[in-house]
Design a protein around this motif. Structure first.
Motif, PDB file in Angstrom:
ATOM      1  N   GLU A 165      53.854  68.507  18.053  1.00 46.61           N
ATOM      2  CA  GLU A 165      54.838  68.637  19.130  1.00 46.61           C
ATOM      3  C   GLU A 165      56.070  67.776  18.848  1.00 46.61           C
ATOM      4  O   GLU A 165      57.213  68.206  19.078  1.00 46.61           O
ATOM      5  CB  GLU A 165      54.212  68.235  20.466  1.00 46.61           C
ATOM      6  N   THR A 166      55.850  66.556  18.350  1.00 45.97           N
ATOM      7  CA  THR A 166      56.968  65.676  18.004  1.00 45.97           C
ATOM      8  C   THR A 166      57.849  66.299  16.936  1.00 45.97           C
ATOM      9  O   THR A 166      59.079  66.289  17.026  1.00 45.97           O
ATOM     10  CB  THR A 166      56.439  64.318  17.509  1.00 45.97           C
ATOM     11  N   LYS A 224      38.897  64.522   9.163  1.00 46.03           N
ATOM     12  CA  LYS A 224      40.235  64.086   8.786  1.00 46.03           C
ATOM     13  C   LYS A 224      40.945  65.167   7.976  1.00 46.03           C
ATOM     14  O   LYS A 224      42.124  65.459   8.202  1.00 46.03           O
ATOM     15  CB  LYS A 224      40.150  62.782   7.983  1.00 46.03           C
ATOM     16  N   GLY A 225      40.223  65.765   7.028  1.00 49.76           N
ATOM     17  CA  GLY A 225      40.805  66.833   6.234  1.00 49.76           C
ATOM     18  C   GLY A 225      41.166  68.045   7.062  1.00 49.76           C
ATOM     19  O   GLY A 225      42.233  68.657   6.877  1.00 49.76           O
ATOM     20  N   TRP A 226      40.298  68.422   7.983  1.00 51.55           N
ATOM     21  CA  TRP A 226      40.562  69.584   8.831  1.00 51.55           C
ATOM     22  C   TRP A 226      41.656  69.306   9.858  1.00 51.55           C
ATOM     23  O   TRP A 226      42.416  70.202  10.207  1.00 51.55           O
ATOM     24  CB  TRP A 226      39.272  70.025   9.528  1.00 51.55           C
ATOM     25  N   ASP A 227      41.728  68.066  10.370  1.00 51.16           N
ATOM     26  CA  ASP A 227      42.770  67.745  11.345  1.00 51.16           C
ATOM     27  C   ASP A 227      44.154  67.967  10.760  1.00 51.16           C
ATOM     28  O   ASP A 227      45.053  68.468  11.441  1.00 51.16           O
ATOM     29  CB  ASP A 227      42.637  66.288  11.808  1.00 51.16           C
ATOM     30  N   LEU A 228      44.335  67.596   9.494  1.00 52.38           N
ATOM     31  CA  LEU A 228      45.647  67.742   8.874  1.00 52.38           C
ATOM     32  C   LEU A 228      45.914  69.179   8.453  1.00 52.38           C
ATOM     33  O   LEU A 228      46.974  69.730   8.752  1.00 52.38           O
ATOM     34  CB  LEU A 228      45.760  66.815   7.655  1.00 52.38           C
ATOM     35  N   GLY A 236      46.296  71.377  11.722  1.00 52.01           N
ATOM     36  CA  GLY A 236      47.729  71.192  11.538  1.00 52.01           C
ATOM     37  C   GLY A 236      48.457  72.513  11.412  1.00 52.01           C
ATOM     38  O   GLY A 236      49.509  72.737  12.034  1.00 52.01           O
ATOM     39  N   TYR A 237      47.924  73.426  10.590  1.00 47.11           N
ATOM     40  CA  TYR A 237      48.530  74.751  10.445  1.00 47.11           C
ATOM     41  C   TYR A 237      48.506  75.501  11.772  1.00 47.11           C
ATOM     42  O   TYR A 237      49.505  76.114  12.175  1.00 47.11           O
ATOM     43  CB  TYR A 237      47.764  75.579   9.406  1.00 47.11           C
ATOM     44  N   ILE A 238      47.361  75.471  12.433  1.00 46.28           N
ATOM     45  CA  ILE A 238      47.212  76.211  13.690  1.00 46.28           C
ATOM     46  C   ILE A 238      48.195  75.704  14.738  1.00 46.28           C
ATOM     47  O   ILE A 238      48.867  76.489  15.429  1.00 46.28           O
ATOM     48  CB  ILE A 238      45.763  76.121  14.191  1.00 46.28           C
ATOM     49  N   ASN A 239      48.288  74.387  14.863  1.00 44.46           N
ATOM     50  CA  ASN A 239      49.173  73.814  15.882  1.00 44.46           C
ATOM     51  C   ASN A 239      50.636  74.163  15.626  1.00 44.46           C
ATOM     52  O   ASN A 239      51.382  74.497  16.563  1.00 44.46           O
ATOM     53  CB  ASN A 239      48.997  72.296  15.934  1.00 44.46           C
ATOM     54  N   LEU A 240      51.076  74.092  14.371  1.00 47.96           N
ATOM     55  CA  LEU A 240      52.468  74.418  14.069  1.00 47.96           C
ATOM     56  C   LEU A 240      52.742  75.911  14.234  1.00 47.96           C
ATOM     57  O   LEU A 240      53.831  76.303  14.677  1.00 47.96           O
ATOM     58  CB  LEU A 240      52.831  73.948  12.663  1.00 47.96           C
ATOM     59  N   CYS A 241      51.779  76.745  13.886  1.00 46.42           N
ATOM     60  CA  CYS A 241      51.954  78.178  14.133  1.00 46.42           C
ATOM     61  C   CYS A 241      52.129  78.449  15.620  1.00 46.42           C
ATOM     62  O   CYS A 241      53.004  79.245  16.019  1.00 46.42           O
ATOM     63  CB  CYS A 241      50.754  78.962  13.599  1.00 46.42           C
ATOM     64  N   ARG A 242      51.328  77.825  16.431  1.00 42.03           N
ATOM     65  CA  ARG A 242      51.411  78.032  17.879  1.00 42.03           C
ATOM     66  C   ARG A 242      52.808  77.677  18.394  1.00 42.03           C
ATOM     67  O   ARG A 242      53.416  78.422  19.172  1.00 42.03           O
ATOM     68  CB  ARG A 242      50.354  77.187  18.593  1.00 42.03           C
ATOM     69  N   LEU A 243      53.325  76.545  17.955  1.00 43.71           N
ATOM     70  CA  LEU A 243      54.616  76.070  18.443  1.00 43.71           C
ATOM     71  C   LEU A 243      55.778  76.897  17.907  1.00 43.71           C
ATOM     72  O   LEU A 243      56.673  77.306  18.659  1.00 43.71           O
ATOM     73  CB  LEU A 243      54.792  74.601  18.052  1.00 43.71           C
TER      74      LEU A 243
END
Length: 260
Positions: free
Chosen positions: A73-74, A107-111, A115-122
């Protein structure tokens, strides 16, 4: 071939090294303005200087750890709208189920995965509001080659492949194209670190990693441009009917299968 990308804007995650670094230079060569993010501000600054010395594009830097809560989000607020998003950040650790504990796995999945999923959503929402865009997920052929010695990565990559197909299958309804790229081994520091680790475990000597490298098609990993050139082409209007699919670039490794 004119890709007609000049004047477009791209956000590249994991841009400070490896494929991401080379991809930033490739987009810049096509006249694309850049938003670059990675954890290392120092490496990003060096890349910005190198690009601006060679190409007439703007380069905005966003040093951030995308695995941190709220980081996506940031970043989204700082970047604003873009024409192209390339999700590239993340290196899921290699090893067997017993080598990769829960903390390292998460840790690997969070990034990478989340990470990919969250940026795609936004950024999908922003692109839809703007009238269209392109999302490219740099995933990896581990999602097709089910290696028990890369179990966290093969599971994560397979998940991202499914996610990319699911999102991209209907995204052209919003004039947005979503695609995935599955590189095999590429001549970056990461692949040589993985080869040395595998040589140490399988051959008892990490210095024998070159023996493993010779098993690759053409006895080498892919050159970085063999990945970045495809990504830039897919981002262009010349690939305008492409969405919801995965492009594998591994010299045929994922197709080397046998019934016996």
């Amino acid at each position: 071939m004119d890709l007609k990308l000049s004047g477009k804007t791209v956000l590249i995650t994991g841009a400070s090294m490896g494929i991401g670094e080379h991809l930033a230079e490739t987009f810049a060569q096509e006249g694309v303005d850049l938003h670059l993010t990675a954890r290392s501000a120092e490496k990003l600054a060096a890349l910005k200087q190198r690009i601006e010395e060679k190409f007439d594009v703007t380069v905005a830097l966003h040093p951030i750890d995308l695995s941190e809560p709220g980081a996506a989000e940031t970043l989204s607020e700082a970047v604003g709208p873009v024409d192209i998003l390339v999700n590239n950040a993340g290196a899921i650790p290699s090893g067997s189920l017993w080598d990769v504990d829960e903390a390292a796995w998460r840790k690997g999945w969070d990034l990478k995965v989340f990470g990919y999923i969250n940026l795609c959503r936004l950024f999908y929402a922003k692109m839809k509001q703007a009238g269209g865009g392109v999302i490219l997920n740099n995933i990896g052929n581990g999602g097709e080659v089910f290696d028990p010695k890369y179990i966290a990565g093969t599971s994560g990559n397979a998940s991202l492949m499914a996610f990319t197909r699911a999102l991209g299958g209907h995204s052209l309804d919003d004039n947005i194209r979503v695609m995935g790229i599955n590189p095999g081994p590429v001549n970056t520091d990461r692949i040589y670190n993985m080869l040395k680790k595998r040589a140490a475990s399988d051959l008892g000597d990490e210095s024998r990693y070159t023996e493993l490298e010779k098993s690759y098609p053409l006895s080498r990993p892919a050159h970085k441009h063999e990945i970045s050139d495809l990504i830039v082409f897919l981002a262009s209007f010349r690939s305008g009917y492409t969405s919801g699919t995965i492009f594998t670039v591994d010299g045929g490794i994922s197709s080397r299968r046998s019934i016996i």
